[in-house]
Scaffold this motif. Structure first.
Motif, PDB file in Angstrom:
ATOM      1  N   TYR A   1      67.463  23.162 -23.326  1.00 28.75           N
ATOM      2  CA  TYR A   1      67.972  24.470 -22.913  1.00 28.75           C
ATOM      3  C   TYR A   1      67.735  24.690 -21.419  1.00 28.75           C
ATOM      4  O   TYR A   1      68.604  25.229 -20.718  1.00 28.75           O
ATOM      5  CB  TYR A   1      67.276  25.555 -23.733  1.00 28.75           C
ATOM      6  CG  TYR A   1      67.687  26.959 -23.360  1.00 28.75           C
ATOM      7  CD1 TYR A   1      68.973  27.435 -23.634  1.00 28.75           C
ATOM      8  CD2 TYR A   1      66.795  27.819 -22.729  1.00 28.75           C
ATOM      9  CE1 TYR A   1      69.353  28.715 -23.291  1.00 28.75           C
ATOM     10  CE2 TYR A   1      67.170  29.107 -22.378  1.00 28.75           C
ATOM     11  CZ  TYR A   1      68.443  29.552 -22.665  1.00 28.75           C
ATOM     12  OH  TYR A   1      68.814  30.821 -22.316  1.00 28.75           O
TER      13      TYR A   1
ATOM     14  N   LYS B   1      78.497  28.274 -24.213  1.00 24.51           N
ATOM     15  CA  LYS B   1      77.828  27.158 -24.875  1.00 24.51           C
ATOM     16  C   LYS B   1      76.316  27.291 -24.781  1.00 24.51           C
ATOM     17  O   LYS B   1      75.589  27.047 -25.760  1.00 24.51           O
ATOM     18  CB  LYS B   1      78.276  25.841 -24.241  1.00 24.51           C
ATOM     19  CG  LYS B   1      77.669  24.605 -24.900  1.00 24.51           C
ATOM     20  CD  LYS B   1      78.172  23.338 -24.241  1.00 24.51           C
ATOM     21  CE  LYS B   1      77.539  22.111 -24.881  1.00 24.51           C
ATOM     22  NZ  LYS B   1      78.008  20.849 -24.210  1.00 24.51           N
TER      23      LYS B   1
ATOM     24  N   ALA C   1      75.166  30.005 -27.164  1.00 25.98           N
ATOM     25  CA  ALA C   1      75.178  29.526 -28.549  1.00 25.98           C
ATOM     26  C   ALA C   1      74.028  28.561 -28.803  1.00 25.98           C
ATOM     27  O   ALA C   1      73.387  28.587 -29.866  1.00 25.98           O
ATOM     28  CB  ALA C   1      76.516  28.851 -28.854  1.00 25.98           C
ATOM     29  N   PHE C   2      73.762  27.684 -27.816  1.00 23.07           N
ATOM     30  CA  PHE C   2      72.658  26.734 -27.974  1.00 23.07           C
ATOM     31  C   PHE C   2      71.315  27.457 -28.033  1.00 23.07           C
ATOM     32  O   PHE C   2      70.427  27.072 -28.789  1.00 23.07           O
ATOM     33  CB  PHE C   2      72.661  25.742 -26.811  1.00 23.07           C
ATOM     34  CG  PHE C   2      71.559  24.719 -26.888  1.00 23.07           C
ATOM     35  CD1 PHE C   2      71.676  23.615 -27.700  1.00 23.07           C
ATOM     36  CD2 PHE C   2      70.395  24.880 -26.136  1.00 23.07           C
ATOM     37  CE1 PHE C   2      70.649  22.678 -27.786  1.00 23.07           C
ATOM     38  CE2 PHE C   2      69.374  23.950 -26.207  1.00 23.07           C
ATOM     39  CZ  PHE C   2      69.509  22.843 -27.030  1.00 23.07           C
ATOM     40  N   ARG C   3      71.184  28.524 -27.246  1.00 21.98           N
ATOM     41  CA  ARG C   3      69.929  29.284 -27.270  1.00 21.98           C
ATOM     42  C   ARG C   3      69.704  29.911 -28.646  1.00 21.98           C
ATOM     43  O   ARG C   3      68.595  29.864 -29.198  1.00 21.98           O
ATOM     44  CB  ARG C   3      69.971  30.368 -26.202  1.00 21.98           C
ATOM     45  CG  ARG C   3      68.702  31.231 -26.158  1.00 21.98           C
ATOM     46  CD  ARG C   3      68.817  32.286 -25.102  1.00 21.98           C
ATOM     47  NE  ARG C   3      69.972  33.155 -25.344  1.00 21.98           N
ATOM     48  CZ  ARG C   3      70.396  34.077 -24.491  1.00 21.98           C
ATOM     49  NH1 ARG C   3      69.787  34.250 -23.337  1.00 21.98           N
ATOM     50  NH2 ARG C   3      71.450  34.819 -24.787  1.00 21.98           N
ATOM     51  N   THR C   4      70.762  30.473 -29.221  1.00 25.38           N
ATOM     52  CA  THR C   4      70.629  31.062 -30.556  1.00 25.38           C
ATOM     53  C   THR C   4      70.271  30.006 -31.591  1.00 25.38           C
ATOM     54  O   THR C   4      69.371  30.200 -32.426  1.00 25.38           O
ATOM     55  CB  THR C   4      71.939  31.754 -30.956  1.00 25.38           C
ATOM     56  OG1 THR C   4      72.266  32.746 -29.966  1.00 25.38           O
ATOM     57  CG2 THR C   4      71.817  32.403 -32.317  1.00 25.38           C
ATOM     58  N   ARG C   5      70.963  28.867 -31.518  1.00 20.45           N
ATOM     59  CA  ARG C   5      70.676  27.797 -32.474  1.00 20.45           C
ATOM     60  C   ARG C   5      69.275  27.228 -32.254  1.00 20.45           C
ATOM     61  O   ARG C   5      68.570  26.891 -33.214  1.00 20.45           O
ATOM     62  CB  ARG C   5      71.726  26.696 -32.327  1.00 20.45           C
ATOM     63  CG  ARG C   5      71.605  25.600 -33.367  1.00 20.45           C
ATOM     64  CD  ARG C   5      72.693  24.567 -33.200  1.00 20.45           C
ATOM     65  NE  ARG C   5      72.592  23.521 -34.200  1.00 20.45           N
ATOM     66  CZ  ARG C   5      73.356  22.422 -34.235  1.00 20.45           C
ATOM     67  NH1 ARG C   5      74.309  22.281 -33.311  1.00 20.45           N
ATOM     68  NH2 ARG C   5      73.192  21.523 -35.176  1.00 20.45           N
ATOM     69  N   LYS C   6      68.879  27.147 -30.980  1.00 15.75           N
ATOM     70  CA  LYS C   6      67.547  26.629 -30.657  1.00 15.75           C
ATOM     71  C   LYS C   6      66.459  27.492 -31.271  1.00 15.75           C
ATOM     72  O   LYS C   6      65.515  26.976 -31.892  1.00 15.75           O
ATOM     73  CB  LYS C   6      67.384  26.564 -29.132  1.00 15.75           C
ATOM     74  CG  LYS C   6      65.972  26.226 -28.652  1.00 15.75           C
ATOM     75  CD  LYS C   6      65.916  26.216 -27.153  1.00 15.75           C
ATOM     76  CE  LYS C   6      65.999  27.597 -26.570  1.00 15.75           C
ATOM     77  NZ  LYS C   6      64.752  28.379 -26.779  1.00 15.75           N
ATOM     78  N   GLU C   7      66.578  28.789 -31.109  1.00 13.60           N
ATOM     79  CA  GLU C   7      65.574  29.679 -31.657  1.00 13.60           C
ATOM     80  C   GLU C   7      65.549  29.619 -33.183  1.00 13.60           C
ATOM     81  O   GLU C   7      64.488  29.693 -33.809  1.00 13.60           O
ATOM     82  CB  GLU C   7      65.835  31.110 -31.186  1.00 13.60           C
ATOM     83  CG  GLU C   7      65.673  31.311 -29.691  1.00 13.60           C
ATOM     84  CD  GLU C   7      64.286  30.974 -29.198  1.00 13.60           C
ATOM     85  OE1 GLU C   7      63.317  31.180 -29.981  1.00 13.60           O
ATOM     86  OE2 GLU C   7      64.145  30.499 -28.052  1.00 13.60           O
ATOM     87  N   THR C   8      66.736  29.478 -33.787  1.00 12.78           N
ATOM     88  CA  THR C   8      66.789  29.359 -35.250  1.00 12.78           C
ATOM     89  C   THR C   8      66.103  28.090 -35.721  1.00 12.78           C
ATOM     90  O   THR C   8      65.323  28.100 -36.685  1.00 12.78           O
ATOM     91  CB  THR C   8      68.251  29.378 -35.726  1.00 12.78           C
ATOM     92  OG1 THR C   8      68.890  30.583 -35.263  1.00 12.78           O
ATOM     93  CG2 THR C   8      68.331  29.312 -37.240  1.00 12.78           C
ATOM     94  N   ILE C   9      66.395  26.976 -35.045  1.00 16.47           N
ATOM     95  CA  ILE C   9      65.776  25.700 -35.427  1.00 16.47           C
ATOM     96  C   ILE C   9      64.268  25.747 -35.222  1.00 16.47           C
ATOM     97  O   ILE C   9      63.490  25.253 -36.057  1.00 16.47           O
ATOM     98  CB  ILE C   9      66.408  24.549 -34.626  1.00 16.47           C
ATOM     99  CG1 ILE C   9      67.880  24.375 -35.019  1.00 16.47           C
ATOM    100  CG2 ILE C   9      65.654  23.251 -34.854  1.00 16.47           C
ATOM    101  CD1 ILE C   9      68.622  23.355 -34.182  1.00 16.47           C
TER     102      ILE C   9
ATOM    103  N   THR D   1      62.743  27.775 -38.017  1.00 18.07           N
ATOM    104  CA  THR D   1      62.774  27.014 -39.270  1.00 18.07           C
ATOM    105  C   THR D   1      61.741  25.898 -39.257  1.00 18.07           C
ATOM    106  O   THR D   1      61.042  25.658 -40.252  1.00 18.07           O
ATOM    107  CB  THR D   1      64.178  26.429 -39.492  1.00 18.07           C
ATOM    108  OG1 THR D   1      65.148  27.483 -39.445  1.00 18.07           O
ATOM    109  CG2 THR D   1      64.265  25.729 -40.839  1.00 18.07           C
TER     110      THR D   1
END
Length: 265
Positions: A34, A129, A132-140, A143
């Motif tokens: 990121y 992009k 979106a990557f930041r949102t997915r990064k925080e989700t991953i 998890t």
């Protein structure tokens, strides 16, 4: 020799890969990716700003050249009105040269304007992009953290974690030592009871003394039982005295035996 070197290289790479995999934290890797995307986005934005600056500079030059061209045209018209055709021709020649520069600058301006539009669109797409990557990064990351916590809890309950395995080994060692001490204490008691070991405290009794104590205890019980029977039967005090005298005679008998008398001749 080359085969051995290749094999050694493969083993080294495999071990290094395993060590890196053990040391790698996906959350740190995502944060690093990121950060790199943010740096790239910043470079694209600087590029857009540089192109926009160049375009603006060309626009200023175009305005200056166009103003000079208009001024030369006005001067040529005035010179022609005064009958100075030569001056009018010179002014128009200079104006023609300026017009060529204006045409070249206009082409460059259009090119820069197109590049600016492309970079602006690329910056917007890259921004989307990155978001979106930041949102997915925080989700991953969330998890992964939850899965890691669940794994540690499960390992703790099952006893396969490093911390719990150490505790389990300590408990097992303590239980083994306790059982060993209990077994040793029981064995020593058995040996003392059997007479195989001597009691250095002097409290233990040999077999003969134990037998004598047992007989003495039995006699006392019998005498007490006879006394109670006499009381219940309403016996006389003489009977009780006889019973007591018998008890006294029984207790004095060993003493008389232990000190024999010798008559004088």
């Amino acid at each position: 020799m080359s085969g051995v070197m290749k094999r050694m290289g493969m083993i080294f790479r495999a071990k290094a890969n395993k060590a890196l995999d053990r040391a790698e934290d996906p959350r740190e890797t995502l944060d690093y990716s990121y950060q790199k995307q943010l740096e790239l986005l910043q470079k694209v934005r600087r590029g857009v700003a540089d192109v926009a600056t160049s375009r603006k500079r060309l626009e200023l030059q175009l305005n200056q050249l166009q103003n000079q061209s208009a001024k030369l045209e006005d001067q040529g018209r005035k010179a022609l009105a005064l009958g100075r055709e030569d001056l009018a021709r010179e002014a128009l020649s200079r104006r023609a040269a300026l017009q060529q520069q204006v045409s070249d600058l206009q082409v460059q301006h259009q090119t820069l304007q197109g590049e600016e539009e492309k970079l602006t669109l690329a910056s917007q797409r890259l921004q989307a992009k990155v978001d979106a990557f930041r949102t997915r990064k925080e989700t991953i990351k969330a998890t992964y953290t939850a899965a890691q916590a669940q794994t540690r809890i499960a390992e703790s309950f099952s006893g396969i974690s490093e911390e719990m395995s150490d505790v389990g080994l300590a408990i097992q060692r303590a239980e083994d030592k306790t059982a060993q001490l209990q077994a040793r204490a029981g064995a020593i008691d058995e040996l003392l009871a059997s007479g195989a070991l001597d009691d250095q405290s002097g409290l233990a009794k040999d077999d003969i003394q134990a037998e004598l104590d047992r007989l003495s205890g039995g006699t006392d019980v019998e005498l007490e039982l006879q006394r109670m029977k006499a009381e219940l039967a309403g016996g006389s005090s003489a009977q009780q005295q006889a019973i007591e005298g018998g008890a006294a005679g029984t207790q004095q008998a060993p003493q008389s035996q232990s000190h024999p008398r010798f008559d004088k001749q």
